[in-house]
Design a protein around this motif. Structure first.
Motif, PDB file in Angstrom:
ATOM      1  N   LYS A   8       3.423   0.132   1.388  1.00  0.00           N
ATOM      2  CA  LYS A   8       4.445   0.145   0.674  1.00  0.00           C
ATOM      3  C   LYS A   8       4.181  -0.219  -1.597  1.00  0.00           C
ATOM      4  O   LYS A   8       2.907  -0.091  -1.630  1.00  0.00           O
ATOM      5  N   GLY A 210      12.050 -10.022  -3.113  1.00  0.00           N
ATOM      6  CA  GLY A 210      11.043  -9.479  -2.917  1.00  0.00           C
ATOM      7  C   GLY A 210      10.299  -9.352  -1.925  1.00  0.00           C
ATOM      8  O   GLY A 210       9.332  -9.166  -1.419  1.00  0.00           O
ATOM      9  N   ASP A 213       8.084  -6.521   1.400  1.00  0.00           N
ATOM     10  CA  ASP A 213       7.224  -6.528   0.775  1.00  0.00           C
ATOM     11  C   ASP A 213       6.623  -7.132   3.014  1.00  0.00           C
ATOM     12  O   ASP A 213       6.122  -6.549   3.884  1.00  0.00           O
ATOM     13  N   LYS A 268       3.258 -13.650  -6.575  1.00  0.00           N
ATOM     14  CA  LYS A 268       4.546 -13.452  -5.917  1.00  0.00           C
ATOM     15  C   LYS A 268       4.316 -12.406  -5.839  1.00  0.00           C
ATOM     16  O   LYS A 268       5.103 -11.029  -5.144  1.00  0.00           O
TER      17      LYS A 268
HETATM   18 MG    MG Z   1       7.395  -8.023  -5.289  1.00  0.00          MG
END
Ligand code: MG
Ligand code: ADP
Ligand code: ASP
Length: 455
Positions: A8, A210, A213, A268
Motif C-alpha cells: 500500500k 486514513g 491502510d 497516524k
Molecule cells: Mg495514512
C-alpha cells in the motif's frame, strides 16, 4: 514458493509523478502482486471541501476546486507521459466529479452518501496514474508482468454505514477469488484503490479517513497474502511521532498487540483497524518509507524477540472528557449498562473510561459533541459535564500492569503537568492518561527522553 505481497502506498507516497514512479519502483523491487493506493496528497481534503462548498457556497468556488484537482492530476498524467486510454479514463472521472458536485450544489445537500461518492474520486483517479507508472516501470525493467487496474468496489464489499463503512470480510474473500483467480500465477501486478468499497447493492462507500491502510489489510486477507507492506513517508513505526519528537527512533520489530494499541491511541502511521485482518490471518506487516526503501523499516508480527517495558508512545488529540454523575448510581446496578446502551445506540465509541461510586468519566473524540442528541439522551439519566481540548497520552509496551514503580516514574517525569484522568489495568500493553491539549507534546517529549532516550 514465491510470496504473495500486497503493498500500500499512502498519499504521502503519491505526491507527484516522481513520487508515484518511485513508489512503482518499490512495488517492482518488492515483487508485489497487488498495489493499493491512496489519493494523491491533499486530494481527499480538496474533495471534502468541494462537497462542503457545493452544499453551501457558489458554483464558481466549486469550479475553482475542481480545476485545482484536475490540474494536479493532468500534470502528473503529462509528466508520466500517460497513454491516451488512461487520459480518457481520467477525463471520464473528472466528468463524474463535475456532475456529482453539480448535483450536490443543485440540491444544496451533501449527504454522507454523496460525500463518499465524491471522495472515491481521489483514489479512483490516483490509481489510474499509478497503473500508468507501474506499467512504465515493468516495461523499463524488462519484466514480463503486466499492470492491471481493477475497481476495488467489485471486491471490497462493505455494509452501508457511509463515511465509516465496515468491510464484509467473507464476501471480500469470495469476490477476490472470483475476480482475481490467477493472482498466484504472479504474472500481473493488480493496481487498485484504498479507502473505498461498495455495498452489496453497488453504492460507493469509504472506510473512514486514513482508511487505505485498512483496505490493504482487508485485501491482503481476501487474497490470503503472505506479507502486507505499508509504504509511507517515514522509515517505519517510530518510538513516537517524529514530527513531535526529533529523537524518535525507528522500531525494528513490534508485536501485533503493541502496534494495535499504538495505532488506536493516535499513531497516524497506521489506521487503527489495519492490524485486525493481519491478526486474524497472521499476516506479517512491514512498514517502510517509499522515499528510502533501503532503510530497515518495521516488522509487525505476532511473536517478537524483545519485550521492552515501554516501546513507544502516542498522543490522541481532540479528546473530550464526558463525566456522568448521579447519586442513583450508589449501590445500584445497571447504570453502566444504561450508559453504554446510549453510546451504542448512537454508534459512538469510547476510548478510555474510569468510574467512582457515583460518577463515570469517558473519553471521546470531540467530533462526537456535534451529536447533540447523544448529550441530551445522557442528560436524561445523569448530570453531564463536558471538558474539551484534551489529549490522551499513551505509553505502549509490555507487562505494564505488573510492573511496580512505573506509575511513580511516569508521573515524576511530568510532575509539572496536571493529569486529568488515568487508565491503567485493562491492558498489559498500555498506560494512558489525559492532559490538557497544550501539555500533550511536552508530556510526550519528557516521557520519550526518560523511557526511550535514557533506556
Ligand atoms: Mg495514512
Ligand atoms: P500516508 O499518507 O502514507 O498514509 P500518514 O500521514 O497517514 O501517511 O502517516 C505517516 C505519518 O504518521 C508520519 O509522517 C508521522 O508524522 C506520523 N506518525 C505518527 N506516529 C508515528 C509513529 N509512531 N511512527 C511513525 N510515524 C508516525
Ligand atoms: N485518501 C484517504 C484520506 O486521505 C484515505 C487514505 O489516504 O488512507 O483519508
Amino acid at each position: 514458493m514465491a510470496q504473495l505481497i500486497v503493498s500500500k502506498f499512502g498519499g504521502t507516497s503519491m505526491g507527484d509523478a516522481e513520487c508515484i514512479l518511485r513508489s512503482a519502483e518499490v512495488a517492482f523491487r518488492q515483487n508485489s502482486s497487488m498495489v493499493v493506493v491512496s489519493a494523491t496528497s491533499g486530494t481527499t481534503n480538496d474533495l471534502i471541501s468541494l462537497g462542503n462548498k457545493a452544499e453551501k457556497s457558489t458554483w464558481a468556488e466549486c469550479e475553482t476546486i475542481i480545476k485545482k484537482i484536475q490540474d494536479r492530476h493532468r500534470k502528473i498524467a503529462a509528466d508520466l507521459n500517460a497513454d491516451a486510454n488512461s487520459v480518457k479514463k481520467l477525463e471520464t472521472l473528472f466528468e463524474e466529479m463535475q456532475s456529482l458536485a453539480k448535483g450536490v450544489h443543485l440540491l444544496r445537500d451533501c449527504s454522507v452518501k454523496a460525500m463518499d461518492a465524491l471522495m472515491s474520486l481521489g483514489e479512483r483517479t490516483s490509481s489510474v496514474l499509478f497503473a500508468v507508472a507501474m506499467a512504465k516501470v515493468l516495461k523499463e525493467r524488462g519484466s514480463d508482468k503486466n499492470a492491471e487496474l481493477i475497481d476495488v468496489r467489485d471486491v471490497l464489499k462493505t455494509d452501508d454505514l457511509f463515511g465509516k463503512a465496515k468491510p464484509l470480510t467473507a464476501l471480500v474473500a469470495s469476490h477476490c477469488q472470483r475476480h482475481l483467480p490467477n493472482i498466484r500465477s504472479f504474472k500481473t501486478v493488480f493496481v487498485t484503490q484504498g479507502y473505498i468499497g461498495s455495498t452489496e447493492e453497488g453504492m460507493t462507500t469509504t472506510l473512514g479517513r486514513g482508511g487505505s491502510d485498512y483496505s490493504a489489510a482487508i485485501l491482503a486477507e481476501g487474497v490470503a497474502a503472505d506479507v502486507l507492506e505499508i509504504w509511507t513517508d517515514v522509515a517505519g513505526i517510530a518510538t513516537t511521532d517524529p514530527r513531535l519528537c526529533a529523537k524518535a527512533k525507528p522500531i525494528a520489530e513490534i508485536s501485533f498487540k503493541e502496534a494495535s494499541e499504538l495505532a488506536t491511541f493516535g499513531a497516524k502511521v497506521l489506521h487503527p483497524a489495519t492490524l485486525l485482518p493481519a491478526i486474524r490471518k497472521n499476516i506479517p506487516v512491514f512498514v517502510g518509507s517509499s522515499f528510502d526503501a533501503e532503510a530497515k523499516g518495521t516488522w509487525v508480527r505476532k511473536e517478537v524477540e524483545q519485550h521492552p517495558l515501554i516501546r513507544a508512545m502516542a498522543i490522541r488529540k481532540n479528546q473530550v472528557l464526558v463525566t456522568l454523575s448521579t447519586p442513583e448510581m450508589l449501590h445500584a446496578h445497571g447504570f453502566l449498562f444504561q450508559i453504554f446502551k446510549i453510546f451504542n445506540d448512537h454508534k459512538v465509541s469510547i476510548d478510555a473510561i474510569t468510574t467512582s461510586e457515583i460518577s463515570v468519566s469517558v473519553t471521546l473524540d470531540d467530533s462526537t459533541l456535534l451529536n447533540k442528541k447523544l448529550i441530551s439522551d445522557l442528560s436524561e439519566i445523569a448530570d453531564v459535564q463536558v471538558e474539551e481540548n484534551l489529549s490522551l497520552v499513551s505509553l505502549i509496551g509490555n507487562n505494564i500492569n505488573h510492573t511496580s514503580g512505573l506509575g511513580k516514574e511516569i508521573f515524576e517525569t511530568i510532575s509539572d503537568i496536571n493529569v486529568r484522568m488515568i487508565c491503567l489495568g485493562a491492558s498489559k500493553h498500555n498506560f494512558c492518561f489525559l492532559v490538557n491539549e497544550e501539555h500533550g507534546p511536552v508530556a510526550i517529549q519528557k516521557l520519550h527522553h526518560k523511557f526511550v532516550e535514557l533506556a
